[in-house]
Design a protein around this motif. Structure first.
Motif, short mmCIF file in Angstrom:
data_model
loop_
_atom_site.label_atom_id
_atom_site.label_comp_id
_atom_site.label_asym_id
_atom_site.label_seq_id
_atom_site.Cartn_x
_atom_site.Cartn_y
_atom_site.Cartn_z
N ASP A 1 0.83 -1.20 0.00
CA ASP A 1 0.00 0.00 0.00
C ASP A 1 0.86 1.25 0.00
O ASP A 1 0.60 2.22 -0.73
CB ASP A 1 -0.92 0.00 1.22
N ARG A 2 1.92 1.22 0.77
CA ARG A 2 2.80 2.39 0.86
C ARG A 2 3.52 2.66 -0.46
O ARG A 2 3.55 3.78 -0.96
CB ARG A 2 3.81 2.16 1.99
N ILE A 3 4.10 1.60 -1.05
CA ILE A 3 4.85 1.77 -2.30
C ILE A 3 3.92 2.21 -3.43
O ILE A 3 4.26 3.06 -4.26
CB ILE A 3 5.59 0.47 -2.66
N LYS A 4 2.73 1.64 -3.46
CA LYS A 4 1.77 2.02 -4.51
C LYS A 4 1.37 3.48 -4.38
O LYS A 4 1.28 4.21 -5.37
CB LYS A 4 0.54 1.12 -4.42
N TRP B 1 23.36 7.30 10.59
CA TRP B 1 24.00 6.04 10.96
C TRP B 1 24.80 6.15 12.24
O TRP B 1 25.06 5.13 12.90
CB TRP B 1 24.90 5.57 9.82
N ARG B 2 25.19 7.38 12.62
CA ARG B 2 25.99 7.52 13.85
C ARG B 2 25.11 7.49 15.10
O ARG B 2 25.45 6.86 16.08
CB ARG B 2 26.79 8.82 13.79
N THR B 3 23.97 8.17 15.03
CA THR B 3 23.09 8.25 16.21
C THR B 3 21.98 7.22 16.18
O THR B 3 21.29 7.02 17.18
CB THR B 3 22.45 9.65 16.28
N ARG B 4 21.77 6.56 15.00
CA ARG B 4 20.68 5.60 14.80
C ARG B 4 19.32 6.26 14.95
O ARG B 4 18.32 5.58 15.22
CB ARG B 4 20.79 4.42 15.79
N GLN B 5 19.27 7.56 14.75
CA GLN B 5 18.01 8.28 14.82
C GLN B 5 17.51 8.60 13.42
O GLN B 5 18.31 8.85 12.51
CB GLN B 5 18.20 9.59 15.61
N PRO B 6 16.18 8.59 13.24
CA PRO B 6 15.64 8.91 11.91
C PRO B 6 15.88 10.37 11.55
O PRO B 6 15.92 11.25 12.41
CB PRO B 6 14.15 8.61 12.05
N ASP C 1 11.44 2.63 6.62
CA ASP C 1 10.90 1.95 7.81
C ASP C 1 9.38 2.04 7.75
O ASP C 1 8.75 2.83 8.46
CB ASP C 1 11.44 2.62 9.07
N PHE C 2 8.79 1.22 6.88
CA PHE C 2 7.35 1.33 6.66
C PHE C 2 6.52 0.96 7.89
O PHE C 2 5.44 1.53 8.08
CB PHE C 2 6.93 0.51 5.43
N PRO C 3 6.96 0.04 8.78
CA PRO C 3 6.13 -0.22 9.96
C PRO C 3 5.97 1.01 10.84
O PRO C 3 4.93 1.19 11.49
CB PRO C 3 6.89 -1.34 10.69
N ALA C 4 6.99 1.87 10.84
CA ALA C 4 6.93 3.08 11.66
C ALA C 4 6.53 4.32 10.86
O ALA C 4 6.55 5.43 11.39
CB ALA C 4 8.29 3.33 12.32
N ASP C 5 6.16 4.11 9.57
CA ASP C 5 5.81 5.22 8.69
C ASP C 5 6.91 6.28 8.68
O ASP C 5 6.66 7.47 8.82
CB ASP C 5 4.48 5.87 9.09
#
Length: 611
Positions: free
Chosen positions: A315-318, A554-559, A586-590
């Motif tokens: 659904d997200r990719i579409k 990648w350093r803080t692992r934060q979005p 990260d589609f589960p977390a939108d």
């Protein structure tokens, strides 16, 4: 208006097509006066007449299949602006509507028969593109003989019973029969290669024998159902006398080069203007939008939850309306960049779940995207006791664990995995991950040369893997990840065995990781501007480079928030970037938020298309 458009096209006809061959693929030809059709592949009779008139008026020359074969074998060259007409499935409309036109224009054509459909027994029915059919939907053998004897129509095999989907994975997806190893749910296993070969050989032999029985001539050509073929199937067809092989693609065919000739599928009932545009010798490169997806996000020990995760992804990719998904084909649950297991059946590593085929097929058919299988080139963790486990690449410990590609046994072992992937799933391309690098500090058993020669050596190694995969998926496109450092600083090539010119020359696409955090650099406006300028300075790089942005620090692992991601996309576009993508999704977390990222990543123009 239609005639005004046609007149304009005639005036604008250009001679740049000279020397090109175009092979046109048609299916049913319907007459709108006799009612509408629901067949998406059908062409209206007036549009077909318009196509033939356009070709005639613009200096195109109709050629026969025999002429194309002769040119491929070193015989007389084809005329300038040559075209070959092909019609698939052996529908009755070919005899009633197409054959009279061929007689009027004196144009040759290739008719591809599904012999099993012509042989439909009285009372039996089949579904043809939503149409309830019996034998009357197709030409009769008497009509076939009449058309063949005219000298205008050559008969090709379109298989006997391969024009169907068969169960190709545990989830029950129906994949093209000719190139799919059938999955048996009761046994929980796949058809062996030997059994697949036997099935394909028997089918094509039966089709060729029926054509020979009813026409007196064996077919010289195989037209693959759905355009789906592989090298072993092509070899089987050739041993049965069908050396001419035809598929579907918008590539320009070259009989002297292509062992399987691409045909332009004229689906959706295109008008004359549409045909004229598709026959233009060159088109501008369309901007591509790419999302790189971790299959680890879809995986769950519970199969029902996997399906819910997959539905969320689809659904997200579409809704995003992107062009490509670069889809992880290996499992990396600890996130160290090394493949601990795979998402497809294979010879050497554990299979976490038989999932790649299912997700790739659903993305292609339901979301309408091209799927590239994302795989490591070197970073695999063999099982304990596997002889390859002792052949790790000795380095300084700063990079992910990799195997030594200078060892023939390693190359063969990894090549097996690529061949297994291609034999079990349908996908459009390969993406080599960022582990495809060699440092000066990497100690290989048989060290390749240094500098640019080492870069070329690594490209050659990945091409061995491509060839292994192309045994089963001959039309695969290729992409490879590239660090930004060698693009911004030519001296850094020695630390990566990567360079933008080498990757532009070696692959169809380059996934440039526009991620300053990987270079321990400040993600400043100036950094992205320098990167865009460096790409623009390399001939041909702009047309092939996908600027892949980080959606996570990648350093803080934060979005990284969607607004920042959008701003970076727009900045790159202002400075000439054509293709854009990001990782991870990260589609589960939108994340990135769908509605916020969509304006930057969608291929559609505003207002956005809904499918």
């Amino acid at each position: 208006m239609r005639y005004l458009m046609l007149a304009l096209l005639l005036l604008l006809a250009v001679p740049a097509h000279a020397g090109r061959l175009v092979i046109l693929s048609y299916h049913d030809i319907h007459d709108p006066a006799q009612g509408p059709t629901t067949d998406p592949d059908a062409t209206s009779l007036d549009h077909l007449v318009g196509h033939l008139e356009y070709l005639h008026a613009n200096g195109w020359t109709a050629v026969s299949p025999a002429q194309v074969r002769s040119a491929a074998q070193g015989g007389p060259a084809l005329p300038d602006k040559a075209f070959l007409l092909t019609f698939d499935d052996g529908l009755e409309s070919f005899y009633t509507r197409v054959y009279p036109l061929l007689q009027a224009y004196r144009y040759p054509a290739l008719l591809a028969l599904v012999t099993g459909w012509i042989e439909t027994a009285p009372g039996d029915r089949l579904d043809y593109n939503g149409r309830d059919c019996d034998a009357s939907c197709f030409v009769t053998w008497a009509q076939v003989r009449e058309m063949q004897r005219s000298g205008l129509v050559e008969i090709a095999s379109h298989s006997d019973a391969l024009h169907e989907g068969i169960v190709g994975n545990p989830q029950g997806n129906l994949l093209p029969s000719a190139v799919t190893r059938r999955y048996d749910p009761a046994a929980g296993s796949y058809e062996t290669e030997a059994a697949w070969r036997e099935r394909i050989t028997e089918d094509l032999a039966r089709s060729a024998a029926l054509i020979r029985e009813h026409t007196g001539q064996s077919p010289h050509a195989i037209v693959w159902p759905y355009g789906a073929f592989n090298r072993p199937a092509r070899e089987i067809a050739a041993t049965l006398g069908m050396a001419m092989s035809l598929t579907l693609s918008d590539a320009v065919p070259d009989p002297a080069r292509d062992r399987t000739l691409p045909r332009l599928l004229l689906g959706g009932d295109p008008g004359v203007a549409d045909l004229a545009w598709q026959l233009m010798p060159t088109h501008d490169v369309e901007p591509r939008r790419v999302v790189q997806v971790d299959l680890d996000y879809v995986y769950d020990p519970d199969p029902a939850q996997r399906e819910r995760n997959l539905s969320q992804l689809l659904d997200r990719i579409k809704r995003m309306d992107v062009d490509q998904v670069w889809l992880q084909a290996y499992a990396d649950p600890d996130g160290d960049g090394v493949a601990d297991a795979l998402y497809f059946p294979n010879r050497h590593l554990p299979m976490r779940a038989d999932l790649f085929s299912r997700v790739a097929w659903q993305l292609q058919t339901r979301a309408g995207v091209h799927v590239y299988a994302w795989m490591p080139a070197l970073a695999f963790r063999p099982r304990a006791g596997d002889p390859v486990a002792s052949l790790a690449l000795a380095g300084d410990g700063k990079d992910v664990a990799r195997l030594d590609p200078s060892q023939p046994v390693v190359r063969a072992w990894i090549g097996d995995l690529y061949e297994d992937l291609a034999s079990h799933a349908k996908f459009d391309g390969l993406l080599f991950s960022d582990d495809a690098l060699l440092r000066d500090t990497d100690r290989l058993h048989d060290a390749p040369p240094a500098g640019a020669a080492r870069t070329a050596w690594l490209v050659d190694y990945t091409h061995e893997l491509i060839e292994r995969a192309r045994r089963w998926r001959p039309q695969l496109r290729t992409a490879r990840n590239l660090f930004a450092a060698p693009v911004l600083d030519g001296k850094a090539e020695a630390w990566f065995a990567q360079s933008l010119p080498a990757l532009v020359a070696g692959y169809d696409e380059v996934g440039l990781m526009a991620m300053p955090q990987l270079d321990v650099a400040k993600p400043s406006r100036a950094w992205f501007e320098r990167l865009a300028a460096a790409v623009a300075a390399v001939p041909g790089a702009r047309e092939k480079t996908v600027f892949e942005l980080a959606a996570q620090d990648w350093r803080t692992r934060q979005p990284i928030d969607a607004a920042t991601l959008l701003a970076r996309m727009r900045l790159l576009q202002v400075h000439g970037a054509l293709h854009l993508g990001y990782y991870p999704d990260d589609f589960p977390a939108d994340h990135p938020q769908l509605e916020r990222i969509r304006p930057g990543i969608s291929s559609a123009t505003y207002p956005y298309k809904e499918r």
